[in-house]
Design a protein around this motif. Structure first.
Motif, PDB file in Angstrom:
ATOM      1  N   ASP A 198     -41.099 -69.919 -56.979  1.00 23.73           N
ATOM      2  CA  ASP A 198     -40.693 -70.425 -58.292  1.00 23.73           C
ATOM      3  C   ASP A 198     -41.238 -71.810 -58.572  1.00 23.73           C
ATOM      4  OD1 ASP A 198     -39.295 -68.247 -59.274  1.00 23.73           O
ATOM      5  OD2 ASP A 198     -37.377 -68.886 -58.419  1.00 23.73           O
ATOM      6  N   HIS A 199     -41.172 -72.716 -57.576  1.00 24.07           N
ATOM      7  CA  HIS A 199     -41.580 -74.093 -57.839  1.00 24.07           C
ATOM      8  C   HIS A 199     -43.085 -74.201 -58.081  1.00 24.07           C
ATOM      9  CE1 HIS A 199     -42.447 -73.827 -53.516  1.00 24.07           C
ATOM     10  NE2 HIS A 199     -43.221 -74.883 -53.657  1.00 24.07           N
ATOM     11  N   VAL A 200     -43.868 -73.283 -57.515  1.00 25.47           N
ATOM     12  CA  VAL A 200     -45.314 -73.322 -57.723  1.00 25.47           C
ATOM     13  C   VAL A 200     -45.643 -72.906 -59.158  1.00 25.47           C
ATOM     14  CG1 VAL A 200     -47.522 -72.329 -57.002  1.00 25.47           C
ATOM     15  CG2 VAL A 200     -45.804 -72.953 -55.288  1.00 25.47           C
ATOM     16  N   ARG A 201     -44.883 -71.976 -59.714  1.00 24.54           N
ATOM     17  CA  ARG A 201     -45.110 -71.585 -61.105  1.00 24.54           C
ATOM     18  C   ARG A 201     -44.871 -72.743 -62.068  1.00 24.54           C
ATOM     19  NH1 ARG A 201     -42.213 -66.892 -59.502  1.00 24.54           N
ATOM     20  NH2 ARG A 201     -43.569 -65.090 -59.235  1.00 24.54           N
ATOM     21  N   GLN A 202     -44.166 -73.776 -61.604  1.00 27.03           N
ATOM     22  CA  GLN A 202     -43.859 -74.924 -62.461  1.00 27.03           C
ATOM     23  C   GLN A 202     -44.872 -76.057 -62.354  1.00 27.03           C
ATOM     24  OE1 GLN A 202     -41.492 -74.478 -64.702  1.00 27.03           O
ATOM     25  NE2 GLN A 202     -41.189 -72.468 -63.733  1.00 27.03           N
ATOM     26  N   LEU A 203     -45.946 -75.868 -61.601  1.00 24.23           N
ATOM     27  CA  LEU A 203     -46.992 -76.888 -61.568  1.00 24.23           C
ATOM     28  C   LEU A 203     -47.455 -77.179 -63.003  1.00 24.23           C
ATOM     29  CD1 LEU A 203     -49.208 -75.715 -58.569  1.00 24.23           C
ATOM     30  CD2 LEU A 203     -48.044 -77.919 -58.738  1.00 24.23           C
ATOM     31  N   PRO A 204     -47.515 -78.443 -63.401  1.00 26.46           N
ATOM     32  CA  PRO A 204     -47.879 -78.752 -64.797  1.00 26.46           C
ATOM     33  C   PRO A 204     -49.202 -78.126 -65.232  1.00 26.46           C
ATOM     34  CG  PRO A 204     -47.033 -80.714 -63.712  1.00 26.46           C
ATOM     35  CD  PRO A 204     -47.148 -79.656 -62.649  1.00 26.46           C
ATOM     36  N   ALA A 271     -56.833 -77.866 -68.060  1.00 23.16           N
ATOM     37  CA  ALA A 271     -55.819 -77.503 -67.070  1.00 23.16           C
ATOM     38  C   ALA A 271     -56.458 -77.063 -65.755  1.00 23.16           C
ATOM     39  CB  ALA A 271     -54.936 -76.392 -67.632  1.00 23.16           C
ATOM     40  N   GLU A 272     -57.549 -76.308 -65.843  1.00 24.98           N
ATOM     41  CA  GLU A 272     -58.250 -75.892 -64.625  1.00 24.98           C
ATOM     42  C   GLU A 272     -58.732 -77.097 -63.827  1.00 24.98           C
ATOM     43  OE1 GLU A 272     -61.332 -73.344 -66.155  1.00 24.98           O
ATOM     44  OE2 GLU A 272     -60.258 -71.531 -65.549  1.00 24.98           O
ATOM     45  N   ARG A 273     -59.225 -78.105 -64.525  1.00 22.79           N
ATOM     46  CA  ARG A 273     -59.739 -79.299 -63.846  1.00 22.79           C
ATOM     47  C   ARG A 273     -58.623 -80.080 -63.157  1.00 22.79           C
ATOM     48  NH1 ARG A 273     -63.554 -81.106 -68.948  1.00 22.79           N
ATOM     49  NH2 ARG A 273     -65.349 -79.755 -68.472  1.00 22.79           N
ATOM     50  N   GLN A 274     -57.437 -80.055 -63.715  1.00 26.54           N
ATOM     51  CA  GLN A 274     -56.326 -80.806 -63.148  1.00 26.54           C
ATOM     52  C   GLN A 274     -55.658 -80.097 -61.969  1.00 26.54           C
ATOM     53  OE1 GLN A 274     -53.570 -81.583 -66.315  1.00 26.54           O
ATOM     54  NE2 GLN A 274     -55.048 -82.760 -67.537  1.00 26.54           N
ATOM     55  N   LEU A 275     -55.878 -78.814 -61.857  1.00 22.28           N
ATOM     56  CA  LEU A 275     -55.150 -78.019 -60.874  1.00 22.28           C
ATOM     57  C   LEU A 275     -55.382 -78.458 -59.424  1.00 22.28           C
ATOM     58  CD1 LEU A 275     -53.152 -75.707 -60.672  1.00 22.28           C
ATOM     59  CD2 LEU A 275     -55.084 -74.109 -60.657  1.00 22.28           C
ATOM     60  N   PRO A 276     -56.616 -78.696 -58.953  1.00 22.73           N
ATOM     61  CA  PRO A 276     -56.806 -79.061 -57.538  1.00 22.73           C
ATOM     62  C   PRO A 276     -56.034 -80.314 -57.135  1.00 22.73           C
ATOM     63  CG  PRO A 276     -58.895 -78.424 -58.511  1.00 22.73           C
ATOM     64  CD  PRO A 276     -57.922 -78.517 -59.635  1.00 22.73           C
ATOM     65  N   ALA A 277     -56.054 -81.344 -57.964  1.00 20.62           N
ATOM     66  CA  ALA A 277     -55.347 -82.578 -57.626  1.00 20.62           C
ATOM     67  C   ALA A 277     -53.842 -82.342 -57.565  1.00 20.62           C
ATOM     68  CB  ALA A 277     -55.682 -83.667 -58.638  1.00 20.62           C
ATOM     69  N   GLN A 278     -53.329 -81.506 -58.453  1.00 13.98           N
ATOM     70  CA  GLN A 278     -51.891 -81.245 -58.443  1.00 13.98           C
ATOM     71  C   GLN A 278     -51.493 -80.402 -57.230  1.00 13.98           C
ATOM     72  OE1 GLN A 278     -50.374 -79.813 -62.180  1.00 13.98           O
ATOM     73  NE2 GLN A 278     -51.284 -81.500 -63.353  1.00 13.98           N
ATOM     74  N   LEU A 279     -52.337 -79.483 -56.827  1.00 16.33           N
ATOM     75  CA  LEU A 279     -52.060 -78.715 -55.617  1.00 16.33           C
ATOM     76  C   LEU A 279     -51.989 -79.629 -54.403  1.00 16.33           C
ATOM     77  CD1 LEU A 279     -54.371 -75.618 -56.224  1.00 16.33           C
ATOM     78  CD2 LEU A 279     -51.876 -75.634 -56.249  1.00 16.33           C
ATOM     79  N   ALA A 280     -52.895 -80.596 -54.336  1.00 17.67           N
ATOM     80  CA  ALA A 280     -52.887 -81.545 -53.232  1.00 17.67           C
ATOM     81  C   ALA A 280     -51.653 -82.444 -53.292  1.00 17.67           C
ATOM     82  CB  ALA A 280     -54.157 -82.384 -53.255  1.00 17.67           C
ATOM     83  N   ALA A 281     -51.313 -82.912 -54.504  1.00 14.55           N
ATOM     84  CA  ALA A 281     -50.169 -83.802 -54.651  1.00 14.55           C
ATOM     85  C   ALA A 281     -48.859 -83.109 -54.289  1.00 14.55           C
ATOM     86  CB  ALA A 281     -50.103 -84.320 -56.087  1.00 14.55           C
ATOM     87  N   ALA A 282     -48.789 -81.813 -54.557  1.00  9.76           N
ATOM     88  CA  ALA A 282     -47.574 -81.054 -54.246  1.00  9.76           C
ATOM     89  C   ALA A 282     -47.491 -80.668 -52.769  1.00  9.76           C
ATOM     90  CB  ALA A 282     -47.514 -79.800 -55.113  1.00  9.76           C
ATOM     91  N   ALA A 290     -54.655 -71.168 -52.071  1.00 18.15           N
ATOM     92  CA  ALA A 290     -55.615 -70.087 -52.315  1.00 18.15           C
ATOM     93  C   ALA A 290     -55.059 -69.074 -53.310  1.00 18.15           C
ATOM     94  CB  ALA A 290     -55.963 -69.398 -51.004  1.00 18.15           C
ATOM     95  N   ALA A 291     -53.771 -68.770 -53.185  1.00 19.50           N
ATOM     96  CA  ALA A 291     -53.147 -67.817 -54.112  1.00 19.50           C
ATOM     97  C   ALA A 291     -53.140 -68.367 -55.534  1.00 19.50           C
ATOM     98  CB  ALA A 291     -51.727 -67.505 -53.660  1.00 19.50           C
ATOM     99  N   VAL A 292     -52.883 -69.667 -55.683  1.00 20.16           N
ATOM    100  CA  VAL A 292     -52.866 -70.278 -57.011  1.00 20.16           C
ATOM    101  C   VAL A 292     -54.256 -70.221 -57.638  1.00 20.16           C
ATOM    102  CG1 VAL A 292     -52.575 -72.445 -58.275  1.00 20.16           C
ATOM    103  CG2 VAL A 292     -50.889 -71.756 -56.557  1.00 20.16           C
ATOM    104  N   HIS A 293     -55.293 -70.499 -56.836  1.00 19.79           N
ATOM    105  CA  HIS A 293     -56.656 -70.434 -57.372  1.00 19.79           C
ATOM    106  C   HIS A 293     -57.014 -69.011 -57.819  1.00 19.79           C
ATOM    107  CE1 HIS A 293     -57.993 -74.524 -56.935  1.00 19.79           C
ATOM    108  NE2 HIS A 293     -57.624 -74.578 -55.668  1.00 19.79           N
ATOM    109  N   ARG A 294     -56.594 -68.012 -57.046  1.00 15.31           N
ATOM    110  CA  ARG A 294     -56.842 -66.621 -57.464  1.00 15.31           C
ATOM    111  C   ARG A 294     -56.114 -66.328 -58.773  1.00 15.31           C
ATOM    112  NH1 ARG A 294     -55.397 -65.452 -51.973  1.00 15.31           N
ATOM    113  NH2 ARG A 294     -57.210 -65.119 -50.643  1.00 15.31           N
ATOM    114  N   TYR A 295     -54.884 -66.786 -58.843  1.00 15.19           N
ATOM    115  CA  TYR A 295     -54.086 -66.562 -60.047  1.00 15.19           C
ATOM    116  C   TYR A 295     -54.721 -67.255 -61.251  1.00 15.19           C
ATOM    117  CZ  TYR A 295     -49.782 -66.266 -62.863  1.00 15.19           C
ATOM    118  OH  TYR A 295     -48.853 -66.004 -63.843  1.00 15.19           O
TER     119      TYR A 295
END
Length: 349
Positions: A198-204, A271-282, A290-295
């Protein structure tokens, strides 16, 4: 109604091609639809042939295997035929019928109502097969998305009965649910490769990506459907909402909606560009990242595939001549209305 010329749509993402299992998945879809009596008349069956649900699925999920693709086709067929029952077949004009249909379908999803109509029986079958092996978090998300979509039909019926046209900003919020894309994004979560907590679905960035893709599909659909919906007097469409509140011609409103649509592409890229930094920050684990990138990749294929589908599907082309081709029916039989209980079926609460 004013004549509408479609814009020269800008789409920077390249086509991902179709799915080689489209024909097989489509055959399974039609056999399933006939089994549950979803085509209650020859007209509904012809309309669903022109819809080409299997084409939409093949374009939006080009790498799926035949089993997952067939299941996705069945969900798509079900969603389209339900949408048409509300928009074109009178259910959405009647508050009591609309609420009764939605109550049954949401009750089936919640597990506290026995299905009796063809739409509900088909939904029950889909839900039982789809939920198997998926997490409780996914179950909650999927039920919430389908339920939010279904209730938009009742809200539109209330607004029509009251003679109200929503404000543009309120309409865009409503349309994010009424387009029904939440459930199809959820279906991309195929365990074990993708099963997001659930918390991963809430990544900004993931929320922003989802909203941008859904908004694009909604606005693009409104533009492509404007001719048909305007002629039918159906004005829950961004083109007619903007024209009502801002004035001008229908063509000018189309141009304005297309500008909003094009901005959605830029929002998705951002949003795609911001995703890697947010994955690292979380501080998420490597498998979750890897699952988030596939999604996220599925979001792009959904946006691009839907764009191509509207340009190709017969559903969105002007009717130049009556369609006299044989319909893909197993028996040619007709059944009860989509929301009418089948003989022998009785609801048990």
């Amino acid at each position: 109604m004013d004549q509408i010329t479609l814009p020269d749509f800008r789409m920077p993402f390249p086509s991902t091609g179709g799915n080689p299992f489209q024909d097989e998945a489509g055959s399974r879809m039609w056999a399933w639809a006939e089994e549950f009596g979803l085509c209650s008349s020859p007209e509904v069956r012809r309309r669903m042939r022109r819809t080409q649900s299997e084409l939409w699925c093949a374009l939006t999920d080009p790498t799926a295997g035949v089993g997952p693709l067939a299941l996705r086709c069945q969900w798509t067929f079900w969603a389209f035929v339900v949408d048409d029952a509300f928009d074109d077949d009178g259910c959405g004009q009647d508050l009591a019928r609309s609420r009764a249909a939605i109550d049954e379908l949401t009750g089936v999803l919640a597990g506290d109502r026995r299905p009796t109509s063809p739409a509900a029986l088909a939904l029950s079958d889909l839900w039982q097969r789809t939920r198997a092996g998926r997490s409780p978090a996914w179950h909650r998300a999927f039920r919430a998305d389908v339920t939010a979509w279904l209730w938009t039909y009742w809200r539109e019926a209330v607004q029509r009965a009251a003679g109200h046209t929503p404000l543009p900003e309120d309409y865009l919020t409503h349309r994010r649910h009424s387009i029904g894309m939440g459930m199809f994004l959820d279906l991309f979560e195929l365990p074990p490769a993708i099963d997001l907590p659930d918390h991963v679905r809430q990544l900004p960035a993931l929320v922003a990506l989802r909203d941008a893709v859904v908004d694009h599909i909604a606005l693009y659909n409104d533009i492509c459907s404007a001719r048909k919906e305007g002629a039918a007097g159906y004005y829950h469409n961004a083109v007619f909402v903007l024209r009502h509140h801002r004035g001008g011609t229908v063509q000018e409103a189309v141009t304005q909606v297309d500008a909003l649509r094009a901005a959605c592409v830029e929002r998705a890229v951002s949003a795609e560009r911001q995703l890697p930094a947010q994955l690292a920050a979380a501080r998420l684990t490597r498998p979750v990242r890897a699952a988030v990138h596939r999604y996220a990749d599925h979001h792009r294929s959904l946006l691009r595939g839907d764009f191509e589908y509207h340009a190709r599907a017969e559903r969105y082309q002007p009717d130049s001549a009556p369609d006299t081709r044989p319909v893909p029916a197993a028996s040619g039989a007709t059944g009860p209305g989509l929301f009418t209980p089948r003989p022998g079926e009785r609801d048990v609460l």
